[in-house]
Scaffold this active site. Structure first.
Site, PDB file in Angstrom:
ATOM      1  N   GLU A   1      -6.605   5.043   7.861  1.00 38.49           N
ATOM      2  CA  GLU A   1      -6.545   6.319   7.494  1.00 38.49           C
ATOM      3  C   GLU A   1      -7.662   6.925   6.742  1.00 38.49           C
ATOM      4  O   GLU A   1      -7.862   8.159   6.698  1.00 38.49           O
ATOM      5  CB  GLU A   1      -5.193   6.222   6.681  1.00 38.49           C
ATOM      6  CG  GLU A   1      -3.940   6.032   7.448  1.00 38.49           C
ATOM      7  CD  GLU A   1      -2.688   5.637   6.780  1.00 38.49           C
ATOM      8  OE1 GLU A   1      -2.783   5.620   5.711  1.00 38.49           O
ATOM      9  OE2 GLU A   1      -1.772   5.048   7.547  1.00 38.49           O
TER      10      GLU A   1
ATOM     11  N   ASN B   1       0.749  -1.078   0.086  1.00 41.01           N
ATOM     12  CA  ASN B   1      -0.121  -0.053   0.120  1.00 41.01           C
ATOM     13  C   ASN B   1       0.899   1.283   0.095  1.00 41.01           C
ATOM     14  O   ASN B   1       1.547   1.564   0.972  1.00 41.01           O
ATOM     15  CB  ASN B   1      -0.929  -0.132   1.103  1.00 41.01           C
ATOM     16  CG  ASN B   1      -1.690   1.343   1.450  1.00 41.01           C
ATOM     17  OD1 ASN B   1      -1.563   2.180   0.632  1.00 41.01           O
ATOM     18  ND2 ASN B   1      -2.225   1.633   2.562  1.00 41.01           N
ATOM     19  N   TRP B   2       0.996   1.925  -1.132  1.00 39.97           N
ATOM     20  CA  TRP B   2       1.899   3.056  -1.279  1.00 39.97           C
ATOM     21  C   TRP B   2       1.370   4.396  -0.719  1.00 39.97           C
ATOM     22  O   TRP B   2       2.173   5.407  -0.800  1.00 39.97           O
ATOM     23  CB  TRP B   2       2.319   3.246  -2.756  1.00 39.97           C
ATOM     24  CG  TRP B   2       3.509   2.142  -3.400  1.00 39.97           C
ATOM     25  CD1 TRP B   2       3.664   1.099  -2.583  1.00 39.97           C
ATOM     26  CD2 TRP B   2       4.135   2.417  -4.436  1.00 39.97           C
ATOM     27  NE1 TRP B   2       4.741   0.626  -3.490  1.00 39.97           N
ATOM     28  CE2 TRP B   2       5.092   1.267  -4.531  1.00 39.97           C
ATOM     29  CE3 TRP B   2       4.116   3.525  -5.520  1.00 39.97           C
ATOM     30  CZ2 TRP B   2       5.908   0.909  -5.675  1.00 39.97           C
ATOM     31  CZ3 TRP B   2       5.087   3.208  -6.394  1.00 39.97           C
ATOM     32  CH2 TRP B   2       5.899   1.858  -6.663  1.00 39.97           C
ATOM     33  N   LYS B   3       0.110   4.430  -0.314  1.00 37.63           N
ATOM     34  CA  LYS B   3      -0.413   5.420   0.463  1.00 37.63           C
ATOM     35  C   LYS B   3      -0.116   6.869  -0.675  1.00 37.63           C
ATOM     36  O   LYS B   3      -0.082   6.446  -1.996  1.00 37.63           O
ATOM     37  CB  LYS B   3      -0.059   5.636   1.595  1.00 37.63           C
ATOM     38  CG  LYS B   3      -0.277   4.143   2.648  1.00 37.63           C
ATOM     39  CD  LYS B   3      -0.025   4.458   4.139  1.00 37.63           C
ATOM     40  CE  LYS B   3      -0.079   3.151   4.828  1.00 37.63           C
ATOM     41  NZ  LYS B   3       0.120   3.349   6.149  1.00 37.63           N
TER      42      LYS B   3
ATOM     43  N   SER C   1       3.761  -1.928  10.474  1.00 36.30           N
ATOM     44  CA  SER C   1       5.256  -1.877  10.606  1.00 36.30           C
ATOM     45  C   SER C   1       5.990  -3.378  10.077  1.00 36.30           C
ATOM     46  O   SER C   1       6.905  -3.969  10.917  1.00 36.30           O
ATOM     47  CB  SER C   1       5.609  -1.614  12.191  1.00 36.30           C
ATOM     48  OG  SER C   1       5.173  -0.299  12.369  1.00 36.30           O
TER      49      SER C   1
ATOM     50  N   GLU D   1      -5.214  -4.679  10.670  1.00 35.11           N
ATOM     51  CA  GLU D   1      -3.963  -3.610  10.941  1.00 35.11           C
ATOM     52  C   GLU D   1      -4.300  -2.726  12.218  1.00 35.11           C
ATOM     53  O   GLU D   1      -5.046  -1.811  12.130  1.00 35.11           O
ATOM     54  CB  GLU D   1      -4.079  -2.424   9.683  1.00 35.11           C
ATOM     55  CG  GLU D   1      -3.794  -3.242   8.451  1.00 35.11           C
ATOM     56  CD  GLU D   1      -3.232  -2.225   7.520  1.00 35.11           C
ATOM     57  OE1 GLU D   1      -2.112  -2.569   6.931  1.00 35.11           O
ATOM     58  OE2 GLU D   1      -3.959  -1.084   7.141  1.00 35.11           O
TER      59      GLU D   1
ATOM     60  N   GLY E   1       2.998  -1.055   4.248  1.00 28.65           N
ATOM     61  CA  GLY E   1       3.004   0.270   3.782  1.00 28.65           C
ATOM     62  C   GLY E   1       4.493   0.665   3.475  1.00 28.65           C
ATOM     63  O   GLY E   1       4.962   0.624   2.400  1.00 28.65           O
ATOM     64  N   GLY E   2       5.248   1.367   4.531  1.00 32.51           N
ATOM     65  CA  GLY E   2       6.584   2.196   4.095  1.00 32.51           C
ATOM     66  C   GLY E   2       7.626   0.996   3.466  1.00 32.51           C
ATOM     67  O   GLY E   2       8.325   1.671   2.510  1.00 32.51           O
TER      68      GLY E   2
ATOM     69  N   HIS F   1      -9.323   1.223   5.031  1.00 33.12           N
ATOM     70  CA  HIS F   1      -8.113   1.485   5.476  1.00 33.12           C
ATOM     71  C   HIS F   1      -8.332   2.416   6.833  1.00 33.12           C
ATOM     72  O   HIS F   1      -9.054   3.473   6.686  1.00 33.12           O
ATOM     73  CB  HIS F   1      -6.803   2.220   5.069  1.00 33.12           C
ATOM     74  CG  HIS F   1      -5.801   1.896   5.250  1.00 33.12           C
ATOM     75  ND1 HIS F   1      -5.279   2.916   6.316  1.00 33.12           N
ATOM     76  CD2 HIS F   1      -4.678   1.102   5.046  1.00 33.12           C
ATOM     77  CE1 HIS F   1      -3.983   2.721   6.719  1.00 33.12           C
ATOM     78  NE2 HIS F   1      -3.610   1.550   5.909  1.00 33.12           N
TER      79      HIS F   1
ATOM     80  N   GLY G   1       2.986   2.457  10.728  1.00 32.43           N
ATOM     81  CA  GLY G   1       4.215   3.263  10.756  1.00 32.43           C
ATOM     82  C   GLY G   1       4.797   3.487  11.972  1.00 32.43           C
ATOM     83  O   GLY G   1       5.534   4.745  11.987  1.00 32.43           O
TER      84      GLY G   1
HETATM   85  P1  13P Z   1       3.382   0.604   7.652  1.00 34.87           P
HETATM   86  O1  13P Z   1       3.903  -0.758   7.031  1.00 34.87           O
HETATM   87  O2  13P Z   1       4.094   1.824   7.052  1.00 34.87           O
HETATM   88  O3  13P Z   1       3.442   0.309   9.011  1.00 34.87           O
HETATM   89  O4  13P Z   1       1.876   0.700   6.989  1.00 34.87           O
HETATM   90  C1  13P Z   1       0.743  -0.439   7.312  1.00 34.87           C
HETATM   91  C2  13P Z   1      -0.475   0.028   6.670  1.00 34.87           C
HETATM   92  O5  13P Z   1      -1.119   0.959   6.833  1.00 34.87           O
HETATM   93  C3  13P Z   1      -0.523  -0.782   5.332  1.00 34.87           C
HETATM   94  O6  13P Z   1      -1.821  -0.554   4.710  1.00 34.87           O
END
Ligand code: 13P
Length: 248
Positions: free
Chosen positions: A95, A10-12, A208, A163, A229-230, A93, A169
């Site tokens: 977010e 997930n590149w956000k 994470s 999640e 994510g990251g 998600h 993050g």
């Molecule tokens: P991180 O891997 O950066 O913690 O993000 C997880 C996430 O929200 C994937 O959708």
């Protein structure tokens, strides 16, 4: 049936056109691990170019509107994602739930829209830190499952991502035992409502995940993959997670 491992980036809100090359590197490396299903969900702006550059690979959106079209300025509909080459969409998600006020009912409607457009769907759930600390994580997550999982779906096309918000993050991760407990509870609730279909649904862990912790987290009971994510933004960080999934 055996559930195939599923590792999704997930590149956000990250990535300009130049990032297509990184996605190509990821998909090329993923070809070495045919037992793992790999997908990338870039920002809307990159979906078309990424899908074109990675024919046959799974590229997805990070959200969609619940309506197929209409007067919804700034929104993107599920058939539009399919039209530019996406075959997947993430819905619910945290977010989006927290930052954009999306309710369980909204998330359910978005999941239904994605499925109706022929997309696969990853539906996210997860508790905030205070709920975890007060011991209410499982109840919280099961209420999200009850409220946001649609009544009708093909289990091959609907995955759940657990999640925990406090793990996103932050570098914090639940214990393997806590992950197994909540994934087991999610599968149990799905089985109670949908019967044998629940065995065919994939439940991903997210929060994470990195190359160091992926093997242990992916090996936990009822964990069928990772939503990353990251660490999904570069091949250097993402490919070790795919490799860890392939080893299980
Ligand atoms: P991180 O891997 O950066 O913690 O993000 C997880 C996430 O929200 C994937 O959708």
């Amino acid at each position: 049936m055996t559930r195939r491992k599923y590792v999704v980036g997930n590149w956000k809100m990250n990535g300009l056109s130049e990032a297509i090359g990184e996605a190509q590197a990821i998909f090329a490396a993923a070809g070495e691990y045919p037992a793992v299903d790999v997908a990338i969900c870039p920002p809307f702006t990159l979906i078309g170019a990424m899908a074109a550059a990675a024919a046959g690979r799974t590229v997805g959106g990070q959200d969609c509107h619940s309506a197929a079209s209409g007067a919804f300025t700034g929104s993107v509909a599920a058939p539009m994602l399919a039209d530019i080459g996406a075959s997947l969409v993430i819905v619910g998600h945290s977010e989006r739930r927290e930052g954009f006020g999306e309710s369980d009912a909204d998330v359910c409607a978005k999941a239904e829209a994605g499925l109706a457009a022929g997309l696969s769907v990853i539906l996210c759930v997860g508790e905030p830190r205070d709920v975890r600390e007060s011991g209410g994580a499982i109840d919280f997550v099961l209420a999200q499952i009850a409220g946001s999982v649609p009544g009708e779906f093909d289990p091959a096309r609907l995955a759940i991502a657990y999640e925990p918000i406090w793990a996103i993050g932050t570098g914090l991760v639940p214990t393997v035992g806590d992950v197994a407990a909540i994934h087991g509870a999610i599968r149990g609730a799905l089985a109670a409502r949908f019967g044998g279909k629940a065995e065919d649904m994939r439940i991903l862990y997210g929060g994470s995940v990195n190359g160091e912790n992926a093997a242990e987290l992916l090996d936990a009971g009822d964990v069928d993959g990772a939503l990353v994510g990251g660490a999904s933004l570069t091949a250097a960080k993402f490919v070790p997670i795919i490799a860890a999934a392939a080893d299980l």
